[in-house]
Structure formats: structure tokens, C-alpha cells
Design an enzyme around this catalytic site. Structure first.
Site, PDB file in Angstrom:
ATOM      1  N   ASP A   8       1.438  -6.918 -10.951  1.00  0.00           N
ATOM      2  CA  ASP A   8       0.437  -6.591 -11.975  1.00  0.00           C
ATOM      3  C   ASP A   8      -0.102  -5.185 -11.728  1.00  0.00           C
ATOM      4  O   ASP A   8      -0.174  -4.355 -12.631  1.00  0.00           O
ATOM      5  CB  ASP A   8      -0.694  -7.626 -11.918  1.00  0.00           C
ATOM      6  CG  ASP A   8      -1.785  -7.336 -12.927  1.00  0.00           C
ATOM      7  OD1 ASP A   8      -1.439  -7.017 -14.080  1.00  0.00           O
ATOM      8  OD2 ASP A   8      -2.970  -7.412 -12.563  1.00  0.00           O
ATOM      9  N   ASP A  28       0.988  -1.285 -13.728  1.00  0.00           N
ATOM     10  CA  ASP A  28       0.047  -0.388 -14.427  1.00  0.00           C
ATOM     11  C   ASP A  28       0.186   1.028 -13.877  1.00  0.00           C
ATOM     12  O   ASP A  28       0.140   2.011 -14.622  1.00  0.00           O
ATOM     13  CB  ASP A  28      -1.413  -0.838 -14.223  1.00  0.00           C
ATOM     14  CG  ASP A  28      -1.879  -1.784 -15.313  1.00  0.00           C
ATOM     15  OD1 ASP A  28      -1.032  -2.517 -15.862  1.00  0.00           O
ATOM     16  OD2 ASP A  28      -3.094  -1.800 -15.613  1.00  0.00           O
ATOM     17  N   ASP A  37       0.844  -1.209   0.000  1.00  0.00           N
ATOM     18  CA  ASP A  37       0.000   0.000   0.000  1.00  0.00           C
ATOM     19  C   ASP A  37       0.871   1.248   0.000  1.00  0.00           C
ATOM     20  O   ASP A  37       0.639   2.198  -0.750  1.00  0.00           O
ATOM     21  CB  ASP A  37      -0.995  -0.018   1.179  1.00  0.00           C
ATOM     22  CG  ASP A  37      -0.368  -0.387   2.516  1.00  0.00           C
ATOM     23  OD1 ASP A  37       0.812  -0.793   2.539  1.00  0.00           O
ATOM     24  OD2 ASP A  37      -1.063  -0.276   3.543  1.00  0.00           O
TER      25      ASP A  37
HETATM   26  C1  IPM Z   1      -0.624  -8.286 -17.501  1.00  0.00           C
HETATM   27  C2  IPM Z   1      -2.093  -8.549 -17.704  1.00  0.00           C
HETATM   28  C3  IPM Z   1      -2.367 -10.027 -17.441  1.00  0.00           C
HETATM   29  C4  IPM Z   1      -1.998 -10.317 -16.006  1.00  0.00           C
HETATM   30  C5  IPM Z   1      -3.796 -10.493 -17.759  1.00  0.00           C
HETATM   31  C6  IPM Z   1      -4.209 -10.166 -19.155  1.00  0.00           C
HETATM   32  C7  IPM Z   1      -3.968 -11.960 -17.478  1.00  0.00           C
HETATM   33  O1  IPM Z   1      -2.852  -7.711 -16.910  1.00  0.00           O
HETATM   34  O2  IPM Z   1       0.209  -8.910 -18.179  1.00  0.00           O
HETATM   35  O3  IPM Z   1      -0.299  -7.427 -16.668  1.00  0.00           O
HETATM   36  O4  IPM Z   1      -2.816 -10.082 -15.094  1.00  0.00           O
HETATM   37  O5  IPM Z   1      -0.881 -10.778 -15.773  1.00  0.00           O
HETATM   38 MG    MG Z   2      -1.721  -6.211 -15.888  1.00  0.00          MG
END
Ligand code: IPM
Ligand code: MG
Length: 362
Positions: free
Chosen positions: A248, A252, A224
Site C-alpha cells: 500500500d 503510493d 525501509d
Molecule cells: C489502496 C487504498 C486502500 C488500501 C484503502 C482505501 C482501503 O489505499 O487501494 O491502496 O489501503 O488498500
Molecule cells: Mg493505498
């Protein structure tokens, strides 16, 4: 001897962006003698439509038989109602597991030309160069038991298991320390050791591995706080290492620091350095087929492939210089567009990179 690349465009914008990376690869082969052969395969929804499985045996065989894999993206509205066991995402998770691509490198680099495209203030992000090392074949994504079950009361419950064996933590730890050694030698391990036993062990193993890398400064951060620090002061980080699911999410988040998720490449490597290369963004079904996606993350994934799996770093440099040159010249796909720039389509962006490669004096 020429090397073989498996090309798996997948779904949605995957088709469009991979076509542009293939243009770049063709140019390097035809004009600069890069010894590469390519063979295409199906994965994700595209594979399901033909073979009723998102990961056909031929695709696994092709990938195992290749020196590296270039992947677009998987998934789309069309397959959302399928059973989870055959959804496109299972194809991607399946190939990661089949090839034991446990080490996922997600570099977040801010191109100075795009400083204004970030939603964060320029002084917070300018000069950003961080590497997220995400564990990719374990943790809650793969842990058993998992499922949805019906209780005696008739109510249903969904469950997943977050499990990490010591060897899994140790190998991703080593991978991250090795990378840190080639960079600024600062590694932040991200966990939730205050709540989750699996990551309490994670922290302990990271400490143990760190004994073999005395030159690397290891620190620990709860996830967090790491999310907050990424947007507060991202330049404090050099390399971050974390679990599958935290990686993941944090990757992002890190992507947006660089202006657009459309800019971030990734490499997923096994113990021998064999790898699959893909943009970190998804298949973006909302813009698929419109020729407006940003192909640069895929083109930059290709350059990671040349560097990490094919030992062709001078070819990788050609691509990286060309991308810089194209950005300098003001060409922008819609996701990175800013006032005064020239908006181009996905294919025009690919053409521009090829043209820049051809005009380079290296
Ligand atoms: C990523 C994507 C994948 C993940 C999905 C599409 C399964 O979000 O490569 O980050 O969660 O790993
Ligand atoms: Mg992802």
C-alpha cells in the site's frame, strides 16, 4: 458470447472517473464490436447511504456473477465518523476478500511525455517501468485479533495482527515470479525480516518458491531501504513483491515517480485470473464533483482488464495508444499540468481519449 462487467463507481471522484472509462468502453463496444455488457452496483459510502452497509449482498452477487469488475474509489469526509466496521473502506476490503483477489498488480510506468511532471529529476525517472505485486487479502489488514480494548488500568489500547500463512506467501510469490518471467526476470521481495517473524517466514517461502523459477533473479530488501531506493534509483527494480501494508505504502510512493498518482491503474486477481480493476488513488473528496480529476488511471485500469481478464489485448492496445496520443497532443488534467500544455477537465480528457481511439489506424 458477451462478457459481463460489474461497474462500481463508489464515492467522491469515483463517479466522475468511472463515467469516463465507461465512455471509452461504450466506444469500443459500439465502434469495434467489443462484446461486453455492463451492470452497475453500489459500494462504499454510496452503498452505506442506501443500504446501511458499504458492501450490500447484491454487489457481492453481481461481482461474483461478472467476468471482471471496474471500481472507482471509496470513502469521503461524510462517512469518517462511522464505526470502522461500516466505513466505506470496509466495502473495498470486503470485496477483495470475498472474491479472494489476493494478487494486486500495480505497474508504475513513466509516460515520457510526463517526465517533467515528476518531482524527481528526469534522468532518475525517465524510462521507468516497474511492477509492484502487493499481497491483497492477508497480512495486518485482515489479521485477527484486532480492535481497541480497555485495560484494567482504564487505559485503552489499539491492536492489530500481522499474520501470514505459508500458502498465502507461496501463492503471491508464484504470482510475482510468473510476472517476472514475462518481464526482465528480476524480482525483489520486500520485507522486514530483521524485526518481524511473519516476514522472516515470508523471506524463507520466497526462497523456496524461487527454486521453481531458476531463470528469475530473486533478491530481498528491507522495506525501509526499499522506500529509500525507490526515490534514489527506481530504475534498479523490475518486479517487487511485498505484503499488503508495505505494498500500500510503496505503491503510493512509486506512483509519484510517474508524475501523478492520477496515472496509475491496478489489477487485483484471484487464482483463476478473474479480476477487479481500479485506479490506485482514492476518492479524493477534496476535488470531488469539480470535474477536474484525472480519469487516465481508470481508463488504463480498463485496458488492464481487457488484457488480463477478458483476453482482448488488441482492444487494450487501442486504449494505450489513444492515451499516448492524447498526452502527445499536450492535453493535461490539473494534476499533470505543466507550462505550455493545455489544461482540460476530467470529462474533456475522457472525450479526448474516445476521439483518439476513433482516429487510430490500427
Ligand atoms: C489502496 C487504498 C486502500 C488500501 C484503502 C482505501 C482501503 O489505499 O487501494 O491502496 O489501503 O488498500
Ligand atoms: Mg493505498
Amino acid at each position: 458470447m458477451s462478457k459481463k462487467i460489474a461497474v462500481l463507481p463508489g464515492d467522491g471522484i469515483g463517479q466522475e472517473i468511472v463515467a469516463e472509462a465507461v465512455k471509452v468502453l461504450d466506444c469500443l463496444c459500439d465502434e469495434f464490436g467489443l462484446p461486453i455488457e455492463m451492470e452497475s452496483g453500489l459500494i462504499g459510502g454510496a452503498a452505506y447511504d442506501e443500504h446501511a452497509t458499504p458492501l450490500p449482498a447484491e454487489t457481492i452477487a453481481l461481482s461474483k456473477d461478472s467476468d471482471a469488475i471496474l471500481l472507482g474509489a471509496v470513502g469521503g469526509y461524510k462517512w469518517e465518523s462511522l464505526d470502522i466496521s461500516v466505513r466505506p473502506e470496509k466495502g473495498l476490503l470486503g470485496i477483495r476478500a470475498e472474491l479472494e483477489l489476493f494478487s494486486n498488480l500495480r505497474p508504475a510506468i513513466l509516460y515520457p511525455q510526463l517526465a517533467a511532471a515528476s518531482t524527481l529529476r528526469e534522468d532518475v525517472v525517465s524510462g521507468l517501468d516497474l511492477m509492484i505485486v502487493r499481497e491483497l487479502t492477508g497480512g495486518i489488514y485482515f489479521g485477527q485479533p484486532r480492535g481497541i480494548r480497555t485495560l484494567e488500568s482504564g487505559e485503552r489500547e489499539g491492536f492489530n495482527t500481522l499474520v501470514y500463512a505459508e500458502y498465502e506467501i507461496e501463492r503471491i510469490g508464484r504470482s510475482a515470479f510468473e510476472i517476472a518471467m514475462k518481464r526482465d526476470r528480476r524480482l525483489t521481495s520486500v520485507d522486514k525480516a530483521n524485526v518481524l517473524e511473519s516476514t522472516e517466514l515470508w523471506r524463507e517461502v520466497m526462497e523456496r518458491v524461487s527454486k521453481d523459477y531458476p531463470e528469475v533473479e530473486l533478491s530481498h530488501m528491507y522495506v525501509d531501504n526499499a522506500a529509500m531506493q525507490l526515490v534514489r534509483d527506481p530504475k534498479q527494480f523490475d518486479v517487487m513483491v511485498t505484503t499488503n501494508m508495505f505494498g500500500d505504502i510503496l505503491s503510493d510512493c512509486a506512483a509519484m515517480l510517474t508524475g501523478s498518482i492520477g496515472m496509475l491503474p491496478s489489477a487485483s486477481l484471484d487464482l483463476n485470473g478473474k479480476g477487479m480493476y481500479e485506479p490506485i488513488h482514492g476518492s479524493a473528496p477534496d476535488i470531488a464533483g469539480q470535474n477536474i480529476a484525472n480519469p487516465l488511471a481508470t481508463i488504463l485500469s480498463l485496458s488492464m482488464m481487457l488484457r488480463y481478464s477478458l483476453d482482448e489485448s488488441s482492444m487494450a492496445e487501442r486504449i494505450e495508444h489513444a492515451v499516448n496520443q492524447v498526452l502527445d497532443s499536450g492535453l493535461r488534467t490539473r494534476d499533470i499540468y505543466a507550462d505550455g500544455m493545455q489544461e482540460v477537465s476530467c470529462s474533456q480528457m475522457g472525450d479526448a481519449v474516445v476521439k483518439a481511439i476513433l482516429s487510430e489506424q490500427l
